[in-house]
Scaffold this motif. Structure first.
Motif, PDB file in Angstrom:
ATOM      1  N   LEU A 262     -20.006  63.341  15.798  1.00  0.00           N
ATOM      2  CA  LEU A 262     -18.721  63.301  16.500  1.00  0.00           C
ATOM      3  C   LEU A 262     -17.569  62.985  15.547  1.00  0.00           C
ATOM      4  O   LEU A 262     -16.504  63.601  15.620  1.00  0.00           O
ATOM      5  CB  LEU A 262     -18.774  62.284  17.642  1.00  0.00           C
ATOM      6  N   GLU A 263     -17.766  62.017  14.661  1.00  0.00           N
ATOM      7  CA  GLU A 263     -16.664  61.650  13.770  1.00  0.00           C
ATOM      8  C   GLU A 263     -16.279  62.813  12.853  1.00  0.00           C
ATOM      9  O   GLU A 263     -15.091  63.055  12.589  1.00  0.00           O
ATOM     10  CB  GLU A 263     -17.032  60.414  12.948  1.00  0.00           C
ATOM     11  N   ALA A 264     -17.283  63.540  12.364  1.00  0.00           N
ATOM     12  CA  ALA A 264     -16.991  64.703  11.511  1.00  0.00           C
ATOM     13  C   ALA A 264     -16.249  65.775  12.294  1.00  0.00           C
ATOM     14  O   ALA A 264     -15.324  66.433  11.777  1.00  0.00           O
ATOM     15  CB  ALA A 264     -18.280  65.262  10.922  1.00  0.00           C
ATOM     16  N   HIS A 265     -16.626  65.973  13.552  1.00  0.00           N
ATOM     17  CA  HIS A 265     -15.927  66.960  14.381  1.00  0.00           C
ATOM     18  C   HIS A 265     -14.487  66.521  14.641  1.00  0.00           C
ATOM     19  O   HIS A 265     -13.562  67.345  14.627  1.00  0.00           O
ATOM     20  CB  HIS A 265     -16.661  67.164  15.700  1.00  0.00           C
ATOM     21  N   LEU A 266     -14.279  65.226  14.882  1.00  0.00           N
ATOM     22  CA  LEU A 266     -12.918  64.746  15.111  1.00  0.00           C
ATOM     23  C   LEU A 266     -12.064  64.912  13.857  1.00  0.00           C
ATOM     24  O   LEU A 266     -10.894  65.300  13.934  1.00  0.00           O
ATOM     25  CB  LEU A 266     -12.949  63.279  15.535  1.00  0.00           C
TER      26      LEU A 266
ATOM     27  N   LEU B 248     -11.124  68.495  13.642  1.00  0.00           N
ATOM     28  CA  LEU B 248     -10.108  68.829  14.646  1.00  0.00           C
ATOM     29  C   LEU B 248      -8.721  68.434  14.134  1.00  0.00           C
ATOM     30  O   LEU B 248      -7.756  69.207  14.258  1.00  0.00           O
ATOM     31  CB  LEU B 248     -10.415  68.112  15.960  1.00  0.00           C
ATOM     32  N   VAL B 249      -8.624  67.251  13.559  1.00  0.00           N
ATOM     33  CA  VAL B 249      -7.349  66.787  13.009  1.00  0.00           C
ATOM     34  C   VAL B 249      -6.885  67.698  11.876  1.00  0.00           C
ATOM     35  O   VAL B 249      -5.712  68.068  11.790  1.00  0.00           O
ATOM     36  CB  VAL B 249      -7.471  65.325  12.531  1.00  0.00           C
ATOM     37  N   GLN B 250      -7.816  68.092  11.005  1.00  0.00           N
ATOM     38  CA  GLN B 250      -7.474  68.965   9.882  1.00  0.00           C
ATOM     39  C   GLN B 250      -6.993  70.329  10.378  1.00  0.00           C
ATOM     40  O   GLN B 250      -5.988  70.860   9.889  1.00  0.00           O
ATOM     41  CB  GLN B 250      -8.670  69.144   8.962  1.00  0.00           C
ATOM     42  N   SER B 251      -7.702  70.907  11.341  1.00  0.00           N
ATOM     43  CA  SER B 251      -7.292  72.208  11.876  1.00  0.00           C
ATOM     44  C   SER B 251      -5.930  72.118  12.545  1.00  0.00           C
ATOM     45  O   SER B 251      -5.080  73.007  12.385  1.00  0.00           O
ATOM     46  CB  SER B 251      -8.340  72.719  12.868  1.00  0.00           C
ATOM     47  N   ALA B 252      -5.702  71.037  13.305  1.00  0.00           N
ATOM     48  CA  ALA B 252      -4.409  70.856  13.971  1.00  0.00           C
ATOM     49  C   ALA B 252      -3.286  70.753  12.938  1.00  0.00           C
ATOM     50  O   ALA B 252      -2.192  71.309  13.125  1.00  0.00           O
ATOM     51  CB  ALA B 252      -4.434  69.619  14.854  1.00  0.00           C
TER      52      ALA B 252
ATOM     53  N   LEU C 234      -2.285  74.164  11.645  1.00  0.00           N
ATOM     54  CA  LEU C 234      -1.500  74.943  12.608  1.00  0.00           C
ATOM     55  C   LEU C 234      -0.186  74.256  12.978  1.00  0.00           C
ATOM     56  O   LEU C 234       0.563  74.757  13.803  1.00  0.00           O
ATOM     57  CB  LEU C 234      -2.312  75.191  13.885  1.00  0.00           C
ATOM     58  N   GLU C 235       0.059  73.094  12.374  1.00  0.00           N
ATOM     59  CA  GLU C 235       1.245  72.299  12.679  1.00  0.00           C
ATOM     60  C   GLU C 235       1.312  71.954  14.166  1.00  0.00           C
ATOM     61  O   GLU C 235       2.393  71.951  14.784  1.00  0.00           O
ATOM     62  CB  GLU C 235       2.513  73.019  12.216  1.00  0.00           C
ATOM     63  N   LEU C 236       0.163  71.626  14.734  1.00  0.00           N
ATOM     64  CA  LEU C 236       0.076  71.107  16.090  1.00  0.00           C
ATOM     65  C   LEU C 236       0.250  69.592  16.059  1.00  0.00           C
ATOM     66  O   LEU C 236       0.066  68.966  15.010  1.00  0.00           O
ATOM     67  CB  LEU C 236      -1.284  71.443  16.700  1.00  0.00           C
TER      68      LEU C 236
ATOM     69  N   ALA D 121      -7.241  80.439   6.879  1.00  0.00           N
ATOM     70  CA  ALA D 121      -8.661  80.434   6.543  1.00  0.00           C
ATOM     71  C   ALA D 121      -9.135  78.991   6.399  1.00  0.00           C
ATOM     72  O   ALA D 121      -8.510  78.184   5.723  1.00  0.00           O
ATOM     73  CB  ALA D 121      -8.886  81.195   5.238  1.00  0.00           C
ATOM     74  N   GLY D 122     -10.218  78.662   7.071  1.00  0.00           N
ATOM     75  CA  GLY D 122     -10.738  77.303   7.034  1.00  0.00           C
ATOM     76  C   GLY D 122     -10.319  76.454   8.207  1.00  0.00           C
ATOM     77  O   GLY D 122     -10.795  75.323   8.347  1.00  0.00           O
TER      78      GLY D 122
END
Length: 291
Positions: free
Chosen positions: A56-60, A63-67, A70-72, A157-158
Motif C-alpha cells: 500500500l505504501e508503495a502504491h500511495l 499515486l503522489v508521483q503520478s499526480a 500531471l500537476e494534479l 511516460a512513467g
C-alpha cells in the motif's frame, strides 16, 4: 461483491478531508468529470490477500508521483490510506480472500477546481491458469525511444494515468495474434513493460528487470519480489535489456499487483521453458506479505 469509498474534498481549498463509503451500484460520477471525458487523472491498483492490502505504501507513493507529473492536487496519503483500508476491511468482512482495490484521482468536473477521488474494491479474477500454465507474449513497438522520459516529459511516460486506450488496444492486438499479453519495446530496440505488468528475467541465479528510467512504471510488486529474492540469495539488477536478452534468459515472468507472477511460456509463437518451482516460490512469497 463490490465496495466503493468516495474521497471527500473541501470545496474551497480542494484538499482531501476524509472518505465515506457509498453504494457501489449508485450513480456516483458526473458525466462532465475530466477523468471520464479526457482521461485526465491517475490511479493505482493494489491487491488484497488474506485480509491484507499489499504494497500500500508503495502504491500511495506512486499515486503522489503520478499526480505531480500531471500537476494534479497532491493526494494526502493519510486520507487515501484510510479509504483503501476501509474498502479492504469491507471486502474481507464479506469473505473476499483475494481482491483488487483501485484508487483514482481526477482533475474533477470540467470548469471546476475541486478534484474527484474514489476507491473501488472487488473480488479478483481467478489467475490460477496464468500463474501456473503461463502466458504467451507478443512484442509490440511502443513508438518512443527508450529515453523518452528525458527528451519529452510532456508525454507523461512513467505516470500511471487513466489514459489506457493504447494499452487496451495493445491487448486486443495480442489476442488477434493468438497471444495472451504484450511486452512493449522502445523504437530503438529496448524491452520496456507490459500494459499492466513488469518484466523479470532469470539468467543463472540472477534476476533482472528493465531500468526504471526508461519511461516505465517502477513496479511495486516487482520491488517486493526483488526484496524477497535478495533475502533468499538471488542477486538482482536493473538493466537495459533487448529481445535477445529475453530469448537467452533461463526464465521470464510478467509481474503485477493483482495477477502477481505469471511465467512467460511463449514469445512471438516460440515456446520457452517455465521455471514452475521458482514461480510457485515467488507467488507464495507475495501471498505471504502482510503490508
Amino acid at each position: 461483491m463490490s465496495v466503493v469509498a468516495l474521497i471527500e474534498f473541501d470545496p474551497a481549498s480542494g484538499a482531501a478531508t476524509g472518505h465515506r463509503l457509498a453504494d457501489a451500484d449508485a450513480a456516483l460520477l458526473r458525466v462532465t468529470d475530466l477523468g471520464a471525458t479526457r482521461g485526465d487523472g491517475v490511479f493505482e491498483t493494489a491487491s488484497l490477500v488474506h485480509g491484507h492490502v499489499q504494497a500500500l505504501e508503495a502504491h500511495l507513493e506512486r499515486l503522489v508521483q503520478s499526480a505531480r507529473m500531471l500537476e494534479l492536487p497532491q493526494p494526502d496519503p493519510a486520507v487515501w490510506r484510510a479509504a483503501v483500508l476501509a474498502v479492504g476491511d469491507a471486502l474481507t468482512a464479506e469473505g473476499v480472500d483475494e481482491g483488487s482495490i483501485k484508487f483514482v484521482l481526477t482533475r474533477g468536473v470540467e470548469g471546476g477546481s475541486v478534484p474527484t477521488g474514489w476507491v473501488f474494491g472487488t473480488a479478483a479474477p481467478d489467475f490460477t491458469a496464468d500463474r501456473t500454465s503461463g502466458v504467451r507474449l507478443v512484442l509490440l513497438d511502443r513508438g518512443f525511444r527508450h529515453d523518452v522520459s528525458q527528451t519529452s516529459p510532456w508525454l507523461l511516460a512513467g505516470a500511471k494515468t487513466l489514459s489506457y486506450a493504447m494499452n487496451r488496444a495493445a491487448l486486443r492486438e495480442a489476442a488477434r495474434r493468438g497471444a495472451d499479453d504484450v511486452l512493449f519495446v522502445s523504437s530503438d530496440g529496448y524491452l520496456l513493460e507490459g500494459p499492466t505488468s513488469t518484466l523479470v528475467l532469470r539468467t543463472g541465479p540472477r534476476l533482472i528487470t528493465p531500468r526504471v528510467d526508461l519511461g516505465i512504471l517502477a513496479g511495486t510488486t516487482q520491488a517486493d519480489l526483488f526484496a524477497w529474492a535478495e533475502a533468499a540469495g538471488f542477486p538482482t539488477g536493473y538493466e537495459l535489456l533487448t529481445p535477445a536478452d529475453l530469448a537467452a534468459a533461463d526464465a521470464a515472468w510478467l509481474v503485477s499487483s493483482v495477477r502477481h507472477v505469471a511465467p512467460v511460456r511463449a514469445v512471438e509463437g516460440v515456446e520457452r521453458a517455465i521455471d514452475a518451482e521458482l514461480t510457485e516460490r515467488f507467488n507464495e512469497a507475495l501471498d505471504a506479505r502482510t503490508a
